[in-house]
Design an enzyme around this catalytic site. Structure first.
Site, PDB file in Angstrom:
ATOM      1  N   GLY A 187       7.303 -30.687   7.063  1.00  0.00           N
ATOM      2  CA  GLY A 187       8.551 -30.761   6.323  1.00  0.00           C
ATOM      3  C   GLY A 187       8.338 -31.380   4.952  1.00  0.00           C
ATOM      4  O   GLY A 187       7.306 -32.011   4.681  1.00  0.00           O
ATOM      5  N   CYS A 188       9.311 -31.198   4.071  1.00  0.00           N
ATOM      6  CA  CYS A 188       9.192 -31.714   2.706  1.00  0.00           C
ATOM      7  C   CYS A 188       9.208 -33.237   2.696  1.00  0.00           C
ATOM      8  O   CYS A 188       8.357 -33.878   2.062  1.00  0.00           O
ATOM      9  CB  CYS A 188      10.296 -31.150   1.822  1.00  0.00           C
ATOM     10  SG  CYS A 188      11.954 -31.242   2.519  1.00  0.00           S
TER      11      CYS A 188
END
Lengths: 338, 338, 338, 338
Positions: free
Chosen positions: D146-147
């Protein structure tokens, strides 16, 4: 006095609640909404605090409320069913396009749909406050103008009246995104609109072209406008640049005098040819700022408004003020926020 | 090949460094700056990383560097002193207005100041790549066009050439704020520009009006443009809406054929009348997107560019590619970023 | 009553003019500026219209004006020369940091410069309205708090007072760009700030860390804050996220009761744990919205203000209202604009 | 080599098409979409021009295409049905959270739903490129992180490994709006997000807290993070501020050496303690920029990425480059756009 707002959860409805709750002549406000009935207003609209008690009510509940004035901020053709219940009992200020046209066919060709309550067409006054002040004063049914028509017509009409403009006219308009309303669409997501701009629905493809044209036509001068709206990444604000071939020679002082003549006593129209308007100058106010540039035989007109105020909710309250004999600026501001 | 960038710390200079560092035919880059001499480039320009070694150098140091091509991103009239040293030794691509005009008087009346090196006027090719491709190929002195002229001329010139346009023309342009350069001014602060828009310097008051007009005049068709630029709150991007009275009847297919005829083989011109361009579609590319709307006897032209690329640094590299016989799209993109 | 605004051309000064011109207890306003003396106010500040007559005056002219209250929106250490002339004659509300500290050395270590009028240190009340209401009522010299301290202290102080917080505390703050004032700098250009964010001056490097700490220390509880401010691309607004190790077990109802106890009668503090605040909810208001999240043995506090209002000009007017016995909300709003 | 992109009409899918079309080792690209099958890609995605021929295809048509690598940019739990068809035939790089956890229960407690293909859990490598480079090289199933985890873990992990961090840690993250994807919601309209910011889903309420924690736990050091994400009005970009109690005394040079040791050869990690990162510096690049501030016994870590690149599509391509032995930076940029 008691006021009701239909469509109280949209942007123009939300602004009406804010303005009316600060208006000294309004003692009570009914927020009407189909989607939020029974919810606390200050929960549904988290920007409010300590200024509006109570809950959203339904249109049915509105009957018992007996409002003196009803603002309808519903989508086009959505408020017609309610007219029959309230016309004659309350002053109705309709922010939709339903009653802006004098002819059924004009509405239907602009909006591409049948009008569902044609019996009311022609019964309303077109609420461009500075031009129909007397009519507004005497009317119980006021059709609040569109944002583009308001911003386009205010600088154009005096030139038409005084014989300076006719023929082909280009109107280029820039609008903030709130003009599209509070509707979930991909096209108006932050990611799509930020750092972006474009024209859309040019010419006849935008319904406001005919709303502008029909008001110009009332002056008896022949003209043909070409209207091109654009979306730019601001929340609120509208800027219109209009190019006109002058029908007679003009100096800056001529134009200035005409505008002072027509608008010198209007509290919301700022005429200032020393500085081209900027939308930020009038953000949050009900103003329309106007300036111009004469270029030989042509003139460029610049006008700016806050599309949600002078272009919608603000002018609606201005019309209420005029209709009921309140101070024209009550509840509204003449200065722009930072 | 060795390239030098004068004015390497401004926005167009910074973009040139980025593009050239990814260009497969450029082996070495000199970043020339008066304010940053001796500083590591990747410190002066924190957006860079692992793509440009070395330090900013002075114009004096540039003599020993022997560049094959020099991009000048200096302010107007600032690069003239250096022409005499490098003309004949390197191809010069000048992004300023210094050499865009054929007549000294035209420059001086537009810029309101005496030209300090009039001996070079008329010696450069006007680097609107799609129109002067052959001239660019043979020239060592290229005057890169302004952003507004690039975006305005590309849709207009084919219509002029094919006899569809003449007479009064309105050009309304919207520009991102980077067009004003990297200069500390209150007017371009975030707080002043965000949620704001306005027209500025309309008509003759903007220097680009005459740059556009003189190129239209070269077609031999009589016309009079009225140019109105606007600032809108985007960093990069330009959108131009041009209203023209058609000089003869036209169908969409006529216009489409003309544009395909002129631009069908140009890798950066996207003709698509099914959708009005949006600046976000071509952000970060060297494209110019064009569409139009015929409204009876008038036509509205829509064109969009990234003002820093096709409007400045990108077209400059495109001109280098053409001049040196590289692939026209090398180092540049045809797709827009999100 | 007559009010004067020093520094009337900066953002906080401009907002003070707007608020005061709508304040029913203010009959006359003097706009004092060194850079604009003699200029019409409505020309210098094009956002104004029909709400402020007259011209900017100099500090010398202010002597003849005999103001009842003076708001100083000058830079730090710039208003000290004028205190001696007006202290004792007018109530002074100073928006700079000059008089916020009780000790000369605290000011000097935070601001890195000698204090030029140490005789006034310790004479002013710290104008965090909700905490020093009684002191403000009795004082003629009010040091309006900084924006970060206001937004950080309002949620923290009740927890300190009630024994829920001590020890290491992380304060992360997001600020709109207007916090930097109306100064021409490259760093705050639209192009530099739009689509950008970053932390700056963390910990002791930001002067507000010590302003927050000294107020927490007054509660007698030992603590050590670590303050990290960030710039985000909004014009106005501030959001603070504070992480605290709870010194004793807490339920949501405990925290809610504490806040209601301290702020339940404060018209501008909105306690609502059902929804994390958003700066847009209170844009244009003098509110501070507070919510929290208990995560095991830690608690995260969320608070938001409009940095130019509750963080500057709004709280200054709130302090004036308290000092002179006006309605605390007069001239201010409790609802946020759209 | 042939690549396929599932979910080609969302933001991460659109970016993958852009990157892959410029990647010299990719000869052919299949754009797979359920909503746009049969539509020309360059019409569905108007930002493309001259870089991608052909039409969107269905998942069924993908079988005949025989891709070497498949990027899945579908929503969580949407790509599982397709794994069984393609695992073993193509390298799969999944940008969803489906395979990021080693334990079914961890996924299910974070995502609040049953996992529909538990047989694949634990089969994928966690594609944080700089930490699992060797594993990525040998794997046919890569779970792209994920970011928020990418931006949070890169600065934290080396300090954990070297014994500088443990215990309570506060992670405050600011994200651009594109992180929410291309979905029509009122909450992400331009009007709602512009000039607004707020925290959301703090602590366990955000699914990424557990994704970060489980990677920290793998180091064997005991810790407890408290993660608070915020939305700020930028399209792309992420900034993370992490506050850590140092477990042993540290000087700047110690921290610098650790980071250089871990990342000195990583082409996308920029360590620079002379300047706090800004998201604009690395906009459009696959970089993660890191700096820090030691404040007595605590340290603040600053890290920034482009959430759509290093936080999604860029790292996915970086992983492909590592897996297939291409140049790690091919198709990606180390410099940020303006």
């Amino acid at each position: 006095m008691k006021a009701a707002v239909l469509g109280a959860t949209g942007y123009t409805g939300m602004l009406l609640l804010r303005i009316l709750s600060s208006h000294k002549d309004i003692k009570s406000i009914a927020a009407v909404s189909t989607s939020a009935v029974g919810k606390e207003i200050e929960i549904g609209d988290p920007g409010l605090f300590n200024n509006l008690d109570g809950k959203y009510i339904s249109i049915d509940q509105l009957h018992n409320y007996n409002p003196d004035v009803i603002f309808s901020a519903l989508p086009h053709l959505a408020s017609l069913p309610f007219y029959q219940d309230f016309i004659g009992k309350a002053v109705i200020i309709d922010l939709s396009a339903d009653l802006r046209y004098e002819k059924k066919s004009d509405f239907e060709s602009a909006y591409g749909t049948a009008h569902s309550a044609p019996e009311y067409i022609g019964k309303a006054v077109f609420g461009l406050s500075e031009w129909y002040r007397d009519d507004v004063q005497g009317s119980d049914l006021i059709a609040n103008p569109g944002c583009y028509p308001t911003c386009s017509l205010l600088p154009l009409l005096p030139l038409f009246k005084e014989g300076y403009a006719k023929g082909n006219i280009s109107i280029n308009a820039l609008s903030g995104i709130s003009g599209a309303g509070k509707k979930a669409t991909i096209n108006n997501l932050f990611v799509e609109r930020s750092e972006n701009c474009n024209a859309y629905n040019p010419g006849k493809k935008h319904r406001h072209q005919s709303e502008i044209q029909k008001e110009l036509d009332k002056t008896g001068v022949e003209s043909s406008i070409l209207f091109t709206p654009h979306l730019i990444p601001i929340r609120r604000g509208m800027f219109v640049t209009t190019t006109v071939d002058l029908s007679k020679k003009a100096e800056d002082s001529d134009i200035n005098n005409i505008y002072l003549d027509y608008y010198g006593k209007s509290p919301f129209i700022k005429i200032n040819n020393d500085r081209i308007p900027e939308t930020s100058h009038l953000w949050g106010s009900n103003r329309c700022d106007i300036s111009w540039e004469i270029c030989g035989s042509r003139i460029i007109l610049f006008s700016a408004i806050d599309n949600l105020l002078k272009g919608a909710s603000g002018q609606a309250v201005q019309n209420m003020n005029i209709r009921f004999g309140f101070d024209e600026v009550e509840g509204l501001r003449t200065w722009g926020d930072l």
